[in-house]
Motif scaffolding. Structure first.
Motif, PDB file in Angstrom:
ATOM      1  N   ILE A  44      29.392 -10.694  68.421  1.00  0.00           N
ATOM      2  CA  ILE A  44      29.390 -12.063  68.924  1.00  0.00           C
ATOM      3  C   ILE A  44      30.736 -12.746  68.679  1.00  0.00           C
ATOM      4  O   ILE A  44      31.277 -13.395  69.582  1.00  0.00           O
ATOM      5  N   GLU A  45      31.281 -12.601  67.475  1.00  0.00           N
ATOM      6  CA  GLU A  45      32.551 -13.262  67.147  1.00  0.00           C
ATOM      7  C   GLU A  45      33.677 -12.746  68.034  1.00  0.00           C
ATOM      8  O   GLU A  45      34.479 -13.518  68.552  1.00  0.00           O
ATOM      9  N   ALA A  46      33.728 -11.439  68.215  1.00  0.00           N
ATOM     10  CA  ALA A  46      34.812 -10.831  68.987  1.00  0.00           C
ATOM     11  C   ALA A  46      34.557 -10.890  70.490  1.00  0.00           C
ATOM     12  O   ALA A  46      35.435 -10.546  71.281  1.00  0.00           O
ATOM     13  N   GLU A  47      33.338 -11.321  70.869  1.00  0.00           N
ATOM     14  CA  GLU A  47      32.953 -11.346  72.296  1.00  0.00           C
ATOM     15  C   GLU A  47      33.170  -9.978  72.934  1.00  0.00           C
ATOM     16  O   GLU A  47      33.805  -9.859  73.985  1.00  0.00           O
ATOM     17  N   GLU A  48      32.624  -8.979  72.295  1.00  0.00           N
ATOM     18  CA  GLU A  48      32.881  -7.608  72.736  1.00  0.00           C
ATOM     19  C   GLU A  48      31.582  -6.804  72.781  1.00  0.00           C
ATOM     20  O   GLU A  48      30.755  -6.905  71.869  1.00  0.00           O
ATOM     21  N   ILE A  49      31.416  -6.029  73.846  1.00  0.00           N
ATOM     22  CA  ILE A  49      30.285  -5.103  73.928  1.00  0.00           C
ATOM     23  C   ILE A  49      30.724  -3.790  73.281  1.00  0.00           C
ATOM     24  O   ILE A  49      31.704  -3.177  73.698  1.00  0.00           O
ATOM     25  N   LEU A  50      29.984  -3.369  72.236  1.00  0.00           N
ATOM     26  CA  LEU A  50      30.393  -2.186  71.472  1.00  0.00           C
ATOM     27  C   LEU A  50      29.668  -0.922  71.922  1.00  0.00           C
ATOM     28  O   LEU A  50      30.180   0.182  71.764  1.00  0.00           O
ATOM     29  N   ASP A  51      28.442  -1.091  72.424  1.00  0.00           N
ATOM     30  CA  ASP A  51      27.664   0.104  72.759  1.00  0.00           C
ATOM     31  C   ASP A  51      26.546  -0.303  73.717  1.00  0.00           C
ATOM     32  O   ASP A  51      26.214  -1.491  73.817  1.00  0.00           O
ATOM     33  N   ARG A  52      25.977   0.680  74.429  1.00  0.00           N
ATOM     34  CA  ARG A  52      24.874   0.361  75.334  1.00  0.00           C
ATOM     35  C   ARG A  52      23.919   1.538  75.463  1.00  0.00           C
ATOM     36  O   ARG A  52      24.302   2.690  75.293  1.00  0.00           O
ATOM     37  N   ARG A  53      22.664   1.234  75.738  1.00  0.00           N
ATOM     38  CA  ARG A  53      21.638   2.250  75.944  1.00  0.00           C
ATOM     39  C   ARG A  53      20.730   1.785  77.092  1.00  0.00           C
ATOM     40  O   ARG A  53      20.502   0.585  77.254  1.00  0.00           O
ATOM     41  N   VAL A  54      20.190   2.751  77.820  1.00  0.00           N
ATOM     42  CA  VAL A  54      19.227   2.395  78.870  1.00  0.00           C
ATOM     43  C   VAL A  54      18.119   3.444  78.918  1.00  0.00           C
ATOM     44  O   VAL A  54      18.379   4.634  78.762  1.00  0.00           O
TER      45      VAL A  54
END
Ligand SMILES: [Zn+2]
Length: 319
Positions: A23-33
């Motif tokens: 949240i602080e860095a406004e960054e998506i680190l990983d994803r799953r679907v």
């Protein structure tokens, strides 16, 4: 490892998609679907749990889970009704939160997408924003004074079910002539099939493999982008209905910006220019009010999950 991590999940009728967000860095680190087993309420909840657990594995800093799901969600995270999943009065936040072991916020998917676009996308910098998602149906989210507007029970912004054409096409909600029946991707497909049946030699029929009944919004948009006049007219007609509806909502809500998202925006200005024109023609006193921008969404499919992660963080995660 940062300790400002949140998980956001977009629980759709077909896919359950999760993002790990710093949240602080406004960054998506990983994803799953994973696929959503939509016919089974418990299994659909377990799909959310599975995605969240995979994203949490081996990490300490995950504080909260936010979930956006299509349907009517109350302020306690009970899924009162979901059109595409078997949830009926289902305590989704409680079940998922207990299984994952994180504070968990559940809200409507379009509300979460509105929050995502407001904070990080096309609505950034505004204080009052309306999101209109134009997919198979029409969803909505309202940000008022920098806050998500939820209404007395949490059910606000179901904008697709305003009746704009009494006696018109039957809607999934049971009514006739809801806005989402005349101004959504489904409407583009329906008008496309009607035109295809009248014109069997058209580009539309060719794109649908020779069968007029197989024309969908995808073929109409493709044909319009190739310059086919009939397809361009269909998008203009649906854009007009969209703009008229947005004008009504702007008369009520007075936002700074209207963000249009959802699958139909692949049509780009072929849809949005007629929308803007109809909006100016329909809104009250257009020459005597600041211009309200109507812009395409900026975050594509990630808006809902990012918004869910961020809203959960703001409401449940700080400290
Ligand atoms: Zn309806």
């Amino acid at each position: 490892m940062p300790d400002t991590l949140a998980i956001g999940v977009d629980a759709g009728g077909t896919k359950t998609e999760g993002l790990l967000v710093d949240i602080e860095a406004e960054e998506i680190l990983d994803r799953r679907v994973v696929d959503t087993p939509a016919e089974d309420a418990d299994a659909s909840a377990r799909a959310i749990v599975a995605v969240a657990r995979e994203l949490m594995a081996g990490r300490d800093g995950v504080r909260v889970l936010g979930v956006g799901a299509a349907g009517i969600v109350d302020r306690d995270g009970v899924m009162r009704y979901a059109p595409n999943v078997a949830w009926r009065d289902f305590p989704l936040a409680e079940r998922v939160g207990a299984a994952v072991g994180l504070p968990t916020l559940v809200d409507n998917d379009a509300n979460m997408a509105a929050w995502g676009e407001f904070r990080f996308g096309a609505g950034r910098g505004s204080t009052d924003m309306l999101l209109v998602t134009v997919g198979t149906g029409i969803g909505g989210g309202i940000v008022h004074g920098g806050q998500l507007f939820r209404g007395a029970h949490g059910f606000a912004a179901e904008i697709g079910h305003i009746i704009v054409e009494p006696g018109g096409p039957r809607c999934g909600c049971g009514n006739l002539g809801c806005w989402e029946q005349v101004a959504s991707g489904r409407a583009i497909g329906r008008l496309g099939r009607e035109a295809a049946e009248e014109h069997p030699e058209s580009v539309l029929v060719e794109l649908a493999g020779g069968d007029p009944h197989k024309v969908t919004g995808v073929e109409v948009t493709l044909a319009a982008k190739q310059g086919d006049h009939m397809a361009v007219r269909i998008l203009a007609e649906v854009g007009r209905r969209l703009g008229e509806g947005i004008a009504g909502l702007v008369n009520v809500l007075d936002p700074e910006v209207v963000v249009v998202g959802g699958g139909a925006i692949v049509a780009g200005d072929l849809l949005l220019e007629p929308t803007r024109q109809a909006f100016v023609d329909s809104v009250e006193a257009p020459d005597h009010r600041p211009q309200v921008r109507i812009v395409a969404a900026a975050m594509a499919n990630d808006a809902g999950a990012v918004g869910a992660a961020d809203l959960a963080w703001l409401e449940m995660g700080k400290g």
